[in-house]
Design a protein around this motif. Structure first.
Motif, PDB file in Angstrom:
ATOM      1  N   VAL A  13      40.468  43.049  39.487  1.00 42.82           N
ATOM      2  CA  VAL A  13      39.177  43.372  40.103  1.00 42.82           C
ATOM      3  C   VAL A  13      38.250  42.170  39.995  1.00 42.82           C
ATOM      4  N   GLU A  14      37.731  41.739  41.147  1.00 44.29           N
ATOM      5  CA  GLU A  14      36.826  40.591  41.220  1.00 44.29           C
ATOM      6  C   GLU A  14      35.370  41.001  41.408  1.00 44.29           C
ATOM      7  N   GLN A  15      35.167  42.182  41.976  1.00 47.71           N
ATOM      8  CA  GLN A  15      33.811  42.606  42.321  1.00 47.71           C
ATOM      9  C   GLN A  15      33.807  44.120  42.489  1.00 47.71           C
ATOM     10  N   VAL A  16      32.694  44.757  42.164  1.00 49.76           N
ATOM     11  CA  VAL A  16      32.516  46.181  42.416  1.00 49.76           C
ATOM     12  C   VAL A  16      31.190  46.342  43.150  1.00 49.76           C
ATOM     13  N   ILE A  17      31.228  47.068  44.270  1.00 48.18           N
ATOM     14  CA  ILE A  17      30.000  47.262  45.051  1.00 48.18           C
ATOM     15  C   ILE A  17      29.809  48.751  45.351  1.00 48.18           C
ATOM     16  N   VAL A  18      28.608  49.073  45.796  1.00 48.08           N
ATOM     17  CA  VAL A  18      28.238  50.448  46.107  1.00 48.08           C
ATOM     18  C   VAL A  18      28.016  50.575  47.612  1.00 48.08           C
ATOM     19  N   VAL A  19      28.514  51.671  48.174  1.00 42.86           N
ATOM     20  CA  VAL A  19      28.340  51.973  49.592  1.00 42.86           C
ATOM     21  C   VAL A  19      27.820  53.406  49.684  1.00 42.86           C
ATOM     22  N   SER A  20      26.894  53.627  50.574  1.00 45.72           N
ATOM     23  CA  SER A  20      26.333  54.963  50.767  1.00 45.72           C
ATOM     24  C   SER A  20      27.422  55.964  51.145  1.00 45.72           C
ATOM     25  N   ASN A  21      27.306  57.176  50.610  1.00 45.00           N
ATOM     26  CA  ASN A  21      28.255  58.241  50.962  1.00 45.00           C
ATOM     27  C   ASN A  21      28.202  58.584  52.442  1.00 45.00           C
ATOM     28  N   ASP A  22      27.064  58.313  53.090  1.00 38.38           N
ATOM     29  CA  ASP A  22      26.956  58.560  54.534  1.00 38.38           C
ATOM     30  C   ASP A  22      27.883  57.638  55.318  1.00 38.38           C
ATOM     31  N   GLY A  71      37.640  42.205  36.062  1.00 38.69           N
ATOM     32  CA  GLY A  71      38.691  41.869  35.108  1.00 38.69           C
ATOM     33  C   GLY A  71      39.700  42.976  34.889  1.00 38.69           C
ATOM     34  N   TYR A  72      39.401  44.179  35.356  1.00 39.13           N
ATOM     35  CA  TYR A  72      40.367  45.272  35.253  1.00 39.13           C
ATOM     36  C   TYR A  72      41.513  44.997  36.220  1.00 39.13           C
ATOM     37  N   THR A  73      42.630  45.657  35.990  1.00 38.09           N
ATOM     38  CA  THR A  73      43.792  45.552  36.868  1.00 38.09           C
ATOM     39  C   THR A  73      43.989  46.885  37.573  1.00 38.09           C
ATOM     40  N   TYR A  74      44.257  46.816  38.871  1.00 37.76           N
ATOM     41  CA  TYR A  74      44.631  48.023  39.591  1.00 37.76           C
ATOM     42  C   TYR A  74      46.147  48.113  39.560  1.00 37.76           C
ATOM     43  N   ASP A  75      46.670  49.194  38.997  1.00 40.64           N
ATOM     44  CA  ASP A  75      48.107  49.446  38.916  1.00 40.64           C
ATOM     45  C   ASP A  75      48.464  50.437  40.010  1.00 40.64           C
ATOM     46  N   SER A  76      49.160  49.960  41.041  1.00 42.46           N
ATOM     47  CA  SER A  76      49.457  50.811  42.195  1.00 42.46           C
ATOM     48  C   SER A  76      50.456  51.918  41.859  1.00 42.46           C
ATOM     49  N   GLN A  77      51.371  51.692  40.913  1.00 43.22           N
ATOM     50  CA  GLN A  77      52.325  52.744  40.562  1.00 43.22           C
ATOM     51  C   GLN A  77      51.636  53.904  39.852  1.00 43.22           C
ATOM     52  N   ASP A  79      48.340  54.340  40.199  1.00 43.32           N
ATOM     53  CA  ASP A  79      47.120  54.546  40.975  1.00 43.32           C
ATOM     54  C   ASP A  79      45.939  54.625  40.008  1.00 43.32           C
ATOM     55  N   ALA A  80      45.834  53.570  39.168  1.00 47.51           N
ATOM     56  CA  ALA A  80      44.846  53.576  38.100  1.00 47.51           C
ATOM     57  C   ALA A  80      44.264  52.191  37.873  1.00 47.51           C
ATOM     58  N   PHE A  81      43.004  52.180  37.419  1.00 47.61           N
ATOM     59  CA  PHE A  81      42.377  50.951  36.960  1.00 47.61           C
ATOM     60  C   PHE A  81      42.547  50.866  35.448  1.00 47.61           C
ATOM     61  N   ILE A  82      43.033  49.717  34.985  1.00 46.37           N
ATOM     62  CA  ILE A  82      43.306  49.518  33.565  1.00 46.37           C
ATOM     63  C   ILE A  82      42.457  48.355  33.064  1.00 46.37           C
ATOM     64  N   PRO A  83      41.700  48.566  31.985  1.00 52.03           N
ATOM     65  CA  PRO A  83      40.877  47.471  31.462  1.00 52.03           C
ATOM     66  C   PRO A  83      41.748  46.359  30.880  1.00 52.03           C
ATOM     67  N   PRO A  84      41.163  45.177  30.680  1.00 49.85           N
ATOM     68  CA  PRO A  84      41.928  44.095  30.044  1.00 49.85           C
ATOM     69  C   PRO A  84      42.381  44.508  28.644  1.00 49.85           C
ATOM     70  N   LYS A  85      43.546  44.057  28.263  1.00 53.72           N
ATOM     71  CA  LYS A  85      44.084  44.371  26.937  1.00 53.72           C
ATOM     72  C   LYS A  85      43.270  43.618  25.886  1.00 53.72           C
ATOM     73  N   PRO A  86      42.653  44.336  24.934  1.00 51.37           N
ATOM     74  CA  PRO A  86      41.768  43.657  23.982  1.00 51.37           C
ATOM     75  C   PRO A  86      42.514  42.834  22.925  1.00 51.37           C
ATOM     76  N   TYR A  87      43.683  43.298  22.537  1.00 53.11           N
ATOM     77  CA  TYR A  87      44.479  42.608  21.505  1.00 53.11           C
ATOM     78  C   TYR A  87      45.956  42.763  21.837  1.00 53.11           C
ATOM     79  N   ASN A  88      46.753  41.793  21.443  1.00 49.68           N
ATOM     80  CA  ASN A  88      48.194  41.843  21.738  1.00 49.68           C
ATOM     81  C   ASN A  88      48.876  43.063  21.141  1.00 49.68           C
ATOM     82  N   SER A  89      48.400  43.538  20.003  1.00 52.72           N
ATOM     83  CA  SER A  89      49.063  44.643  19.309  1.00 52.72           C
ATOM     84  C   SER A  89      48.736  46.012  19.901  1.00 52.72           C
ATOM     85  N   TRP A  90      47.738  46.099  20.755  1.00 52.76           N
ATOM     86  CA  TRP A  90      47.326  47.396  21.272  1.00 52.76           C
ATOM     87  C   TRP A  90      48.295  47.900  22.335  1.00 52.76           C
TER      88      TRP A  90
END
Length: 126
Positions: A13-22, A71-77, A79-90
């Motif tokens: 994810v590079e950017q997040v924007i808002v669009v009117s529901n209309d 910085g989140y990753t979109y995982d298409s399999q 269908d989820a947004f996953i935050p960056p991994k904070p530590y290698n052991s997590w």
């Protein structure tokens, strides 16, 4: 308001924007509007501001596990947004698509920081 995440290289994810529901009456309508507005063919995915860990905060239907952030990753399999991994052991929790420490956070009401070197929680002193 509808929120959309712009995906870049490797679905980061590079950017997040808002669009009117209309305007964003459907996900595709929102994507078409954004790409027409910016004169691009970028890849966008709708994200829910009220979804975290696969739960909708207001009791609605959760959408793509987590609200997307830069910085989140979109995982298409998944269908989820996953935050960056904070530590290698997590370890990724498959149900929430959030990262869990290998040792649960202490529940004694005090504040702790994760120490990757010792693989343990260290009491905050400040």
């Amino acid at each position: 308001m509808a929120h959309f995440a712009k995906l870049g290289f490797e679905n980061i994810v590079e950017q997040v924007i808002v669009v009117s529901n209309d305007i964003a009456t459907t996900e595709q309508a929102g994507i078409d509007f954004i790409n027409q507005l910016y004169n691009t063919t970028d890849v966008w995915k709708q994200t829910s501001y009220n979804t975290q860990g696969g739960v909708h905060k207001l009791g609605g239907t959760p959408f793509r596990k987590n609200y997307a952030g830069i910085g989140y990753t979109y995982d298409s399999q998944r269908d989820a947004f996953i935050p960056p991994k904070p530590y290698n052991s997590w370890i990724l929790n498959e149900d929430t698509c959030l990262w869990n420490s290998p040792i649960p956070y202490p529940t004694d009401g005090q504040r702790y920081d994760w120490n990757e070197e010792t693989q343990s929680w260290t009491l905050q002193t400040i």
